[in-house]
Enzyme design. Structure first.
Site: not given
Ligand code: F0G
Length: 454
Positions: A71, A123-124, A213, A215, A256, A444
């Site tokens: 843990y 990004f969304d 970001d 990714a 990603k 969406h």
């Protein structure tokens, strides 16, 4: 090494579901004409996303098996932390279960109601997490990104003039500037190191933190290596590091370029901010040495982050995207040019000029591609971007064909291109779509729609 010789061979295979046109038409009706609602067993080739859909390597599976599931303070975390520190140069590392969890945690601590966040393109989920905090996002991509067909090499760059102006004149507080590498929303387009250097300089002048970001940081490095004369002869790792070195912090979705099926991290330099983020992480995500992940995920990511920076892998990866792009272009299908790092973006607005933006041409093309050949893809246009607060109509209506990492062969990509080629011949017959149910910036994912004759 070119795209015709992948730097890996296949050890495990998975059958692809086979469906008929009737099955697919019924699936679409049942799903309210929303591909996010179609069950995966009715999808043949799944190009909905490159996120968490890649194939792990034998080494990743082996390390996942050796993982330490303690843990607190697990060895798996130590390996993860060591790798993230080595790649980013940032000392403070918090694992999270996926990219958007990191967004939520960071924004909960640093973003306040009324704030403004400039970005090349958020990004969304990033936008949604900022809006949930009462902040506004302003996307200021480089002007060259506005023309999908312009062959500019670094359409992911942030518009420095606009950034300078915003930092100088904004009456709202700016808690951070966010640079997304690669710019997913804008077509997976790379950001040039010199652009990040200049953005970082502006941020520093105004005392505003700059975050990355990250990714697709490895694909960005691979594209920079190909396109930036100043970066010639450097390794992808060095290029990635140059960008990280300019930033105060990084958000990463390891689904990603972590080459894993789940996971993410927040990395930063400030110990003081880390302590505040840690508190939120423990309360909502998990203890700071696992952040909602299993030890096996941490080990798979530690190995995957290194594999993503392998030059042979990157050459193959970028070559696959280029191959699909070239096949489609040869068939007269307009695509965002040059190709980006993880996907080919078809200019659906140009292919279906009879469908207005508010009848979602990108979505219409995605549905037809599924109907035609069982291929799932995703609209990146008005349906995705215009459900939030003060929606700004996107510059183009796109269809994204995202390539999962190390999953499909060239023959699969040729099948995709052929299907789109057939659709092109009857593009004018495709209907538009109207929303029946679903609202907000993430509509969406859940909306139900119906066709309306164009
Ligand atoms: N940032 C970027 C640039 C992304 O592309 C994504 C996810 C995220 C953050 C959020 O990460 O999914 O791990 O929570 N993009 C996926 C896509 C979903 O399909 O482009 P996440």
């Amino acid at each position: 090494m070119n795209s015709t010789c992948p730097p890996f061979r296949i050890k495990v295979v998975e059958p692809i579901p086979v469906t008929t046109r009737e099955i697919r038409e019924a699936a679409l009706q049942q799903a309210g004409y929303n591909l996010f609602r179609v069950p995966a067993q009715k999808v043949g080739i799944d190009l909905l996303t490159d996120s968490g859909t890649g194939a792990m390597s034998a080494a990743q599976w082996a390390h996942a098996f050796e993982a330490d599931e303690a843990y607190a303070g697990a060895q798996s975390f130590q390996r993860f932390e060591r790798t993230v520190r080595a790649i980013t140069g940032m000392e403070q590392v918090l694992p999270v279960h996926q990219g958007r969890a990191g967004e939520r945690i960071v924004f909960e601590v640093v973003v306040r109601e009324g704030d403004l966040v400039p970005s090349n393109h958020a990004f969304d989920t990033t936008r949604a997490n900022l809006e949930r905090r009462g902040a506004r996002v302003i996307d200021i991509p480089h002007p060259s990104s506005r023309d999908p067909l312009a062959p500019a090499p670094f359409k992911g760059d942030i518009d420095l003039e606009r950034l300078e102006e915003i930092l100088r004149t904004s009456t709202s507080r700016i808690p951070l500037v966010l640079i997304t590498v690669t710019d997913n929303t804008g077509g997976g387009q790379p950001v040039q190191p010199s652009n990040v250097v200049a953005a970082a300089r502006l941020c520093k002048q105004h005392g505003i933190p700059m975050w990355i970001d990250a990714a697709r940081f490895a694909e960005n490095a691979g594209l920079v290596l190909e396109r930036d004369p100043e970066s010639r002869g450097r390794s992808p790792r060095e290029i990635a590091r140059q960008i990280f070195d300019l930033a105060d912090g990084a958000l990463m979705s390891c689904k990603k370029d972590g080459m894993a099926n789940i996971g993410g991290f927040v990395a930063l330099r400030s110990r003081e901010l880390y302590e505040r983020l840690a508190e939120v992480t423990i309360a909502t995500e998990g203890f700071v040495t696992y952040g909602g992940l299993a030890g096996r995920d941490l080990d798979a990511i530690a190995t995957g982050l290194e594999e993503a920076l392998d030059p042979g892998y990157l050459t193959h990866r970028l070559g696959q995207v280029r191959h699909l792009h070239a096949s489609l272009t040869a068939l007269g299908i307009p695509c965002v040019t040059p190709p980006g790092g993880h996907a080919v973006f078809v200019d659906a607005g140009a292919l279906l000029p009879h469908i207005p933006a508010d009848r979602f041409p990108g979505h219409s093309l995605a549905l037809e591609l599924y109907r035609e050949a069982g291929i799932r893809s995703c609209e990146i246009g008005t349906l995705m971007f215009c459900g939030g607060k003060d929606p700004k109509p996107p510059d183009s209506e796109l269809l994204r064909l995202a390539l999962p990492r190390r999953v499909y062969e060239t023959a699969h990509l040729d099948y995709v291109a052929a299907a789109l080629g057939r659709i092109r011949g009857r593009a004018r017959e495709l209907p538009g779509y109207r929303i029946l149910e679903g609202h907000g910036p993430l509509r969406h994912f859940t909306a139900r729609l119906e066709p309306v004759p164009a």
